[in-house]
Design an enzyme around this catalytic site. Structure first.
Site, PDB file in Angstrom:
ATOM      1  N   GLY A   1     -19.413  79.543  -6.399  1.00 59.00           N
ATOM      2  CA  GLY A   1     -19.984  80.389  -7.446  1.00 59.00           C
ATOM      3  C   GLY A   1     -19.814  81.858  -7.126  1.00 59.00           C
ATOM      4  CG  ASP A   2     -22.449  84.225  -7.143  1.00 58.52           C
ATOM      5  OD1 ASP A   2     -22.831  84.292  -8.318  1.00 58.52           O
ATOM      6  OD2 ASP A   2     -23.169  83.823  -6.211  1.00 58.52           O
TER       7      ASP A   2
ATOM      8  CE  LYS B   1     -18.505  81.016 -12.411  1.00 59.19           C
ATOM      9  NZ  LYS B   1     -18.905  81.220 -11.000  1.00 59.19           N
ATOM     10  N   GLY B   2     -17.314  86.142 -14.555  1.00 59.42           N
ATOM     11  CA  GLY B   2     -17.762  86.987 -15.664  1.00 59.42           C
ATOM     12  C   GLY B   2     -16.691  87.982 -16.072  1.00 59.42           C
TER      13      GLY B   2
ATOM     14  N   GLY C   1     -25.325  83.659 -13.083  1.00 62.43           N
ATOM     15  CA  GLY C   1     -25.465  85.086 -13.330  1.00 62.43           C
ATOM     16  C   GLY C   1     -24.085  85.709 -13.380  1.00 62.43           C
ATOM     17  CG  HIS C   2     -21.381  84.351 -15.386  1.00 64.03           C
ATOM     18  ND1 HIS C   2     -20.981  83.385 -16.247  1.00 64.03           N
ATOM     19  CD2 HIS C   2     -21.599  83.729 -14.208  1.00 64.03           C
ATOM     20  CE1 HIS C   2     -20.959  82.211 -15.621  1.00 64.03           C
ATOM     21  NE2 HIS C   2     -21.338  82.399 -14.379  1.00 64.03           N
TER      22      HIS C   2
ATOM     23  NE  ARG D   1     -32.108  55.755 -18.987  1.00 63.09           N
ATOM     24  CZ  ARG D   1     -31.923  54.492 -18.602  1.00 63.09           C
ATOM     25  NH1 ARG D   1     -31.193  53.689 -19.337  1.00 63.09           N
ATOM     26  NH2 ARG D   1     -32.461  54.050 -17.493  1.00 63.09           N
TER      27      ARG D   1
ATOM     28  CD  GLN E   1     -24.149  76.795 -11.898  1.00 61.84           C
ATOM     29  OE1 GLN E   1     -23.794  75.960 -12.696  1.00 61.84           O
ATOM     30  NE2 GLN E   1     -25.012  77.729 -12.218  1.00 61.84           N
TER      31      GLN E   1
ATOM     32  CB  ALA F   1     -25.937  88.178 -10.823  1.00 65.32           C
TER      33      ALA F   1
ATOM     34  CB  THR G   1     -32.307  84.676  -6.784  1.00 64.32           C
ATOM     35  OG1 THR G   1     -31.103  84.655  -6.011  1.00 64.32           O
ATOM     36  CG2 THR G   1     -32.410  83.390  -7.582  1.00 64.32           C
TER      37      THR G   1
ATOM     38  NE  ARG H   1     -31.346  82.861  -3.702  1.00 70.55           N
ATOM     39  CZ  ARG H   1     -31.080  81.555  -3.777  1.00 70.55           C
ATOM     40  NH1 ARG H   1     -31.485  80.746  -2.832  1.00 70.55           N
ATOM     41  NH2 ARG H   1     -30.402  81.077  -4.797  1.00 70.55           N
ATOM     42  N   PRO H   2     -29.508  88.096  -0.838  1.00 73.51           N
ATOM     43  CG  PRO H   2     -30.088  88.658   1.357  1.00 73.51           C
ATOM     44  CD  PRO H   2     -30.673  88.273   0.025  1.00 73.51           C
TER      45      PRO H   2
HETATM   46  P1  IMO Z   1     -22.720  81.530 -11.002  1.00 77.33           P
HETATM   47  O1  IMO Z   1     -22.425  80.916 -12.336  1.00 77.33           O
HETATM   48  C1  IMO Z   1     -23.994  81.005  -6.888  1.00 77.33           C
HETATM   49  C2  IMO Z   1     -26.733  77.673  -6.018  1.00 77.33           C
HETATM   50  C3  IMO Z   1     -28.109  78.033  -5.532  1.00 77.33           C
HETATM   51  C4  IMO Z   1     -28.406  76.841  -4.645  1.00 77.33           C
HETATM   52  C5  IMO Z   1     -27.757  75.683  -5.383  1.00 77.33           C
HETATM   53  C6  IMO Z   1     -28.707  74.864  -6.233  1.00 77.33           C
HETATM   54  O2  IMO Z   1     -23.319  82.888 -11.081  1.00 77.33           O
HETATM   55  O3  IMO Z   1     -21.535  81.458 -10.111  1.00 77.33           O
HETATM   56  P2  IMO Z   1     -29.924  75.314  -8.547  1.00 77.33           P
HETATM   57  O4  IMO Z   1     -30.920  76.369  -8.931  1.00 77.33           O
HETATM   58  O5  IMO Z   1     -28.681  75.339  -9.365  1.00 77.33           O
HETATM   59  O6  IMO Z   1     -30.520  73.949  -8.464  1.00 77.33           O
HETATM   60  O7  IMO Z   1     -29.504  75.702  -7.023  1.00 77.33           O
HETATM   61  O8  IMO Z   1     -26.765  76.267  -6.227  1.00 77.33           O
HETATM   62  N1  IMO Z   1     -26.324  78.296  -7.302  1.00 77.33           N
HETATM   63  C7  IMO Z   1     -25.455  79.327  -7.407  1.00 77.33           C
HETATM   64  N2  IMO Z   1     -24.834  80.056  -6.459  1.00 77.33           N
HETATM   65  N3  IMO Z   1     -23.721  81.255  -8.184  1.00 77.33           N
HETATM   66  C8  IMO Z   1     -24.295  80.509  -9.155  1.00 77.33           C
HETATM   67  O9  IMO Z   1     -23.913  80.597 -10.433  1.00 77.33           O
HETATM   68  C9  IMO Z   1     -25.250  79.526  -8.792  1.00 77.33           C
HETATM   69  N4  IMO Z   1     -26.016  78.644  -9.467  1.00 77.33           N
HETATM   70  C10 IMO Z   1     -26.652  77.897  -8.539  1.00 77.33           C
HETATM   71  O10 IMO Z   1     -28.101  79.244  -4.808  1.00 77.33           O
HETATM   72  O11 IMO Z   1     -27.729  76.978  -3.418  1.00 77.33           O
HETATM   73 MG    MG Z   2     -23.413  84.609 -10.210  1.00 77.84          MG
END
Ligand code: IMO
Ligand code: MG
Length: 423
Positions: free
Chosen positions: A11-12, A15-16, A39-40, A142, A223, A298, A300, A302-303
């Protein structure tokens, strides 16, 4: 042309930004999984927009955005996002935004349960706390509530009563927590239904009919591949299929109508939350890259954990997603480094792993095997042509391409819209 954009790491990946660029050439952009855990970020001039549920294409005039059935929707978060956009004079009419009636709804007890489950786990996942996991769990069990249910008071009443009967027992007996009162939630969610009613439709029919009349669709993955519920670093994953396969089940558009898959990768690797990360940096570099790349979540804040580019991971992504083209993002963050490393394989108990290992212990203890390359130590932000990149930067990109087995078409060298090289 119908294109899916996925994240090839955790993730991150940026993509945005890529979606913002590609959506200019698409008529419709659709989110197919995940919720407001995503978070995009999109930077337009001096304006920074952060999207959680709505596709960023909403910024473009005359485009339609869809939230598909595979996504989970926290109506309060969605309404806040709509209100935030309207405040910035972005139009969010029912012609511009469509929501699948089949998408599941995040309820207050999902958010609470997300936190409570984490608190009881020995190995914490580090979820975003948005109730995503419990909401998908209810979908599969369900007993979930869907967007269309918010429009039918009788159905919502029945489903909510059923849910609360069970959930309240769990809350009091397992977690020693208070009950949820039916009346408040019922009223709150009926209200959300009324506010969102205009957007709710059969999104699968809408999308397929639009495709039949030659409109182009961009599928926006949230993600990344290694957060995928099936193929990710389970259990340190999210609760949906973030690989390309999710685009079909999450929208009702069959795979035969998808033409191309583009994956975003960061020029290095990051991950938020817990779980294995073989190429993670030691502390000094971690701080340097985190600050330079602004690697803070973007959603939470968090670092993010940072590390070297892991070719073992991305090679697997290329296979799982059938990637036609790669976009390498944030190459400029590496501008200052004198030496760069790429992880090409793992070692565990004397055995070499060139493929992503299934066994959790192997992955968790894997020692990365690196290949070292010289850095370029020149600013790349202003560059717009591949040939104009410093030779060592080109070498880095070429080597990544070779190791992962997919063509790199886009190279991003800054956060602004135009800071991108198209090969
Ligand atoms: P984007 O779309 C980075 C991570 C969380 C955690 C795990 C499970 O911005 O790339 P959840 O709340 O989904 O049950 O958490 O997934 N996580 C992401 N990490 N970018 C994201 O989205 C994320 N969405 C969830 O940090 O490790
Ligand atoms: Mg993100």
């Amino acid at each position: 042309m119908n294109i899916v954009v996925v994240g090839a790491q955790w993730g991150d990946e940026g993509k945005g930004k890529l979606i913002d660029i590609l959506s200019k050439d698409s008529d419709i952009t659709v989110r197919y999984q995940g919720g407001n855990n995503a978070g995009h970020t999109v930077v337009v001039g001096k304006q920074v927009y952060v999207f959680h549920l709505i596709p960023s294409a909403i910024l473009h005039k005359g485009k339609t955005c869809v939230i598909g059935n595979g996504a989970v929707i926290d109506p309060k978060a969605l309404l806040d996002e709509i209100a935030g956009l309207k405040k910035r004079k972005i139009e969010v009419t029912s012609r511009k935004l469509k929501i699948s009636g089949l998408a599941h709804v995040v309820m207050p007890y999902h958010r609470i349960l997300d936190g409570l489950r984490e608190s009881k786990r020995k190995n914490k996942i580090g979820t975003t706390g948005r109730g995503i996991g419990p909401c998908y769990a209810d979908k599969v069990t369900r007993c979930g509530i869907r967007m269309v249910d918010l429009l039918n008071p009788r159905i919502l009443k029945e489903k909510l009563e059923d849910n609360l009967r069970e959930k309240n027992e769990i809350f009091s007996k397992v977690y020693g927590q208070h009950d949820f009162a039916f009346g408040d939630i019922y009223k709150e969610y009926l209200g959300y239904g009324q506010q969102l009613k205009a957007y709710v439709c059969d999104a699968a029919l809408f999308l397929n009919r639009e495709i039949d009349r030659k409109q182009s669709v961009l599928f926006e993955g949230a993600q990344g591949t290694f957060l995928d519920i099936d193929f990710g670093t389970y259990p340190f994953v999210t609760s949906s299929n973030s690989i390309v396969g999710g685009a079909s089940s999450g929208t009702g558009v069959p795979p035969t109508k998808i033409d191309k898959v583009i994956a975003c990768v960061k020029a290095y690797t990051t991950r938020v939350g817990e779980g294995p990360f073989p190429s993670e940096f030691a502390d000094r570099l971690k701080d340097e890259i985190r600050n330079k790349g602004q690697e803070f979540g973007a959603t939470t804040g968090r670092p993010r954990r940072c590390g070297w580019f892991d070719a073992v991971l991305v090679r697997y992504s290329v296979i799982l997603n059938g990637i036609s083209e790669l976009a390498v993002m944030k190459l400029d963050v590496l501008d200052d480094l004198p030496k760069l490393k790429i992880c090409t394989a793992y070692r565990h108990r004397g055995k070499i792993y060139k493929d992503f290992p299934m066994d959790f212990e192997v992955l968790n203890r894997a020692e990365p095997i690196y290949e070292e390359l010289d850095g370029w130590q020149t600013a790349t932000n202003g560059i717009r042509k591949f040939q104009a990149l410093p030779p060592n930067a080109r070498r880095y990109v070429d080597r990544v391409e070779e190791l992962v087995g997919a063509r790199i078409k886009y190279i991003s060298i800054g956060s602004k819209r135009d800071e991108i090289i198209v090969r």
